[in-house]
Design a protein around this motif. Structure first.
Motif, PDB file in Angstrom:
ATOM      1  N   UNK A 386      -0.578  -6.892   1.934  1.00 24.21           N
ATOM      2  CA  UNK A 386      -0.626  -5.588   1.272  1.00 24.21           C
ATOM      3  C   UNK A 386      -0.449  -4.507   2.320  1.00 24.21           C
ATOM      4  N   UNK A 387       0.267  -3.449   1.947  1.00 27.93           N
ATOM      5  CA  UNK A 387       0.574  -2.390   2.909  1.00 27.93           C
ATOM      6  C   UNK A 387       0.437  -1.007   2.279  1.00 27.93           C
ATOM      7  N   UNK A 388       0.170  -0.032   3.131  1.00 27.43           N
ATOM      8  CA  UNK A 388       0.251   1.385   2.761  1.00 27.43           C
ATOM      9  C   UNK A 388       1.606   1.882   3.240  1.00 27.43           C
ATOM     10  N   UNK A 389       2.337   2.536   2.330  1.00 29.83           N
ATOM     11  CA  UNK A 389       3.681   3.023   2.647  1.00 29.83           C
ATOM     12  C   UNK A 389       3.674   4.552   2.640  1.00 29.83           C
ATOM     13  N   UNK A 390       3.812   5.156   3.825  1.00 31.44           N
ATOM     14  CA  UNK A 390       3.781   6.617   3.946  1.00 31.44           C
ATOM     15  C   UNK A 390       5.199   7.150   3.736  1.00 31.44           C
ATOM     16  N   UNK A 391       5.630   7.197   2.479  1.00 28.79           N
ATOM     17  CA  UNK A 391       7.037   7.466   2.197  1.00 28.79           C
ATOM     18  C   UNK A 391       7.233   8.520   1.107  1.00 28.79           C
ATOM     19  N   UNK A 392       6.258   9.435   0.965  1.00 25.32           N
ATOM     20  CA  UNK A 392       6.350  10.489  -0.042  1.00 25.32           C
ATOM     21  C   UNK A 392       6.206  11.857   0.615  1.00 25.32           C
TER      22      UNK A 392
END
Length: 529
Positions: A386-392
């Motif tokens: 599971x990952x956090x995606x800083x893409x916003x």
């Protein structure tokens, strides 16, 4: 006066007494009286300083009760008194183990909607029966998951269903709706939902619509294909005659930053045509899901063993890698390996909190997009992560939040300190809206933020006895200090409870008392009637 008229009058007076609308004498004793609070009714209007009387899990009266007898008196001077918050998107999977629901109740949440993104318990009735018997810290409701139903009937096959398979899926949705599901959810970005065509989804949604249910969707795409995905959800609303919630609405990937202006215009246009389209949103510029979201769906058809066979084929592996590179550059990867942060890694827990860039460097690899793609394949071969995606972009977060038909949904999973490296939304969603976006940034007025957390979701779910502070409602109430309420969980240190939520009342039971959690399990399982 005739005997009949006399009996009618007595019955009317008794009913008024029960509702607290008629004085039945000074000897009345309430379970709880809340004094001097600034009361927000939930509908978005101006607050009033008034008292609230609670008896037998109900709000029985508003007025002046400083001299009333009560088992418990709460002085709410200087505090905001709100209907209990309703979370429109909660991953309740660990609830059998974490049935106190502390991480959510401490945020002021009194009701959560589970079964999002196409995944839900099934069959629903025995699961909900067991949950009610076990006892829970907040109210919960469930959707039936399209991915769950499709997997039950078709596994992970990448094809359209046969007539018989579609009927079998419709029967499972019908059964879940009869069991009390509030609607159907889809996760069209995930397997096996990604393999479905719109006609299949419309057919299943019509079943849910027949019971007055709603449709919530993790859209097929939230990056470059976002506009088409929103259009698909609007089409489903029209063809299935069903209210739609674009869940955790966002614009993912640098090429799409700022494009929420167009998706909101699409929502407005659909609503102008009479369609019931709403959204929910978490107040962060980063998402959370499995690292497999970076891998093309076709590469994962058939499950893990089939994926392993494909990556063993040099030609197919090259195609898979190219798809991952594209997604890192244009979608969840945010065009930067440092924007992909590991959250839960069973095969290498020391990676939790670290980034894909860090993992490349740890393996003496240049942190290029190509090498990052190879490491994504390696992670999936190891069992995924599971990952956090800083893409916003923050501008999209605020623009979506301001829309009058956006509700608040944490997209959070029940958690307790020490469990992996979660997204901070699991601990902080609702206090963050109140602290950062109301008090600090003035993105929303407090009354409007409360409406998005209470009345609007209650109306969307047709919960007619919750979501407002008026006589006759269930006593789900959150009391907080508007000057201090704030989230404390961060991406670096996520295991931190929020501050400023002083009291949380669930069905008349005080579950947070002067900031301290009480494990009273006064929640119930809600079933759509």
């Amino acid at each position: 006066m005739t005997k009949t008229n006399s009996n009618t009058l007595l019955k009317s007076l008794f009913a008024l007494c029960l509702l607290g609308m008629f004085s039945c004498g000074s000897q009345d004793t309430y379970d709880i009286v809340i004094l001097n609070g600034t009361v927000y009714d939930g509908k978005g209007g101006d607050p009033n300083i008034t008292d609230i009387a609670i008896k037998d899990s109900m709000i029985v009266a508003l007025g002046e009760f400083d001299k009333a007898k009560a088992d418990r008196v709460i002085d709410a001077s200087g505090m905001a008194v709100s209907p209990g918050f309703i979370d429109m998107h909660t991953h309740l999977d660990p609830i059998m183990e974490l049935n106190s629901c502390e991480s959510h109740v401490r945020q002021g949440v009194t009701t959560s909607l589970g079964g999002p993104d196409g995944n839900s318990p099934y069959p629903l009735k025995p699961y909900m029966d067991s949950l009610q018997q076990k006892g829970i810290g907040m109210n919960v409701a469930y959707l039936v998951g399209h991915n769950t139903v499709r997997r039950n009937i078709m596994g992970l096959e990448n094809r359209a269903p046969t007539t018989e398979e579609l009927k079998a899926m419709e029967a499972e949705v019908d059964s879940a709706m009869k069991d009390g599901a509030f609607g159907i959810s889809t996760g069209l970005k995930y397997l096996p939902g990604a393999f479905s065509e719109v006609d299949e989804v419309i057919s299943l949604s019509k079943v849910a619509s027949g019971y007055g249910g709603i449709y919530t969707s993790h859209l097929r795409e939230e990056g470059l294909g976002l506009f088409d995905a929103v259009a698909e959800a609007i089409q489903i609303s029209e063809k299935a005659d069903i209210p739609v919630v674009l869940t955790h609405h966002k614009a993912i990937g640098k090429p799409m930053w700022g494009k929420s202006a167009r998706t909101l215009a699409m929502v407005d246009s659909a609503r102008a045509k009479g369609l019931d389209i709403k959204m929910d949103q978490y107040p962060y510029a980063a998402s959370y899901t499995g690292i497999s979201v970076l891998i093309p769906a076709w590469a994962r058809a058939g499950g893990q063993e089939a994926f392993e066979k494909r990556v063993a084929d040099p030609v197919l592996r090259d195609s898979i890698k190219n798809g991952i590179v594209f997604n890192i550059l244009n979608d969840r990867g945010g065009s930067d390996l440092d924007r992909v942060q590991f959250a839960k890694v069973g095969w290498q827990p020391e990676l939790e909190g670290k980034t894909l860039k860090y993992w490349c460097e740890q393996n003496d690899l240049e942190p290029s997009v190509e090498n990052g793609a190879d490491m994504v394949i390696k992670a999936q071969l190891n069992g995924g992560a599971s990952c956090v995606f800083h893409a916003m972009a923050e501008e999209d977060v605020e623009r979506i939040m301001k829309h009058p038909f956006t509700m608040i949904g944490s997209d959070g999973r029940l958690v307790e300190p020490g469990m992996g490296h979660p997204h901070p939304r699991w601990y902080g969603t609702f206090p963050r809206v109140l602290g950062r976006y109301v008090r600090e940034k003035n993105t929303l007025e407090l009354s409007e933020a409360i409406r998005k957390m209470t009345y609007l979701p209650a109306q969307s779910l047709n919960l007619m006895d919750r979501g407002q502070i008026i006589e006759g409602m269930k006593a789900d109430i959150t009391i907080f200090n508007p000057e201090t309420v704030i989230d404390k969980a961060t991406f670096e240190k996520p295991h931190q409870y929020s501050e400023g939520i002083e009291f949380v009342i669930v069905n008349g039971g005080v579950a947070v008392d002067q900031g301290e959690f009480k494990d009273i399990k006064s929640g119930i399982v809600l079933r759509k009637q």
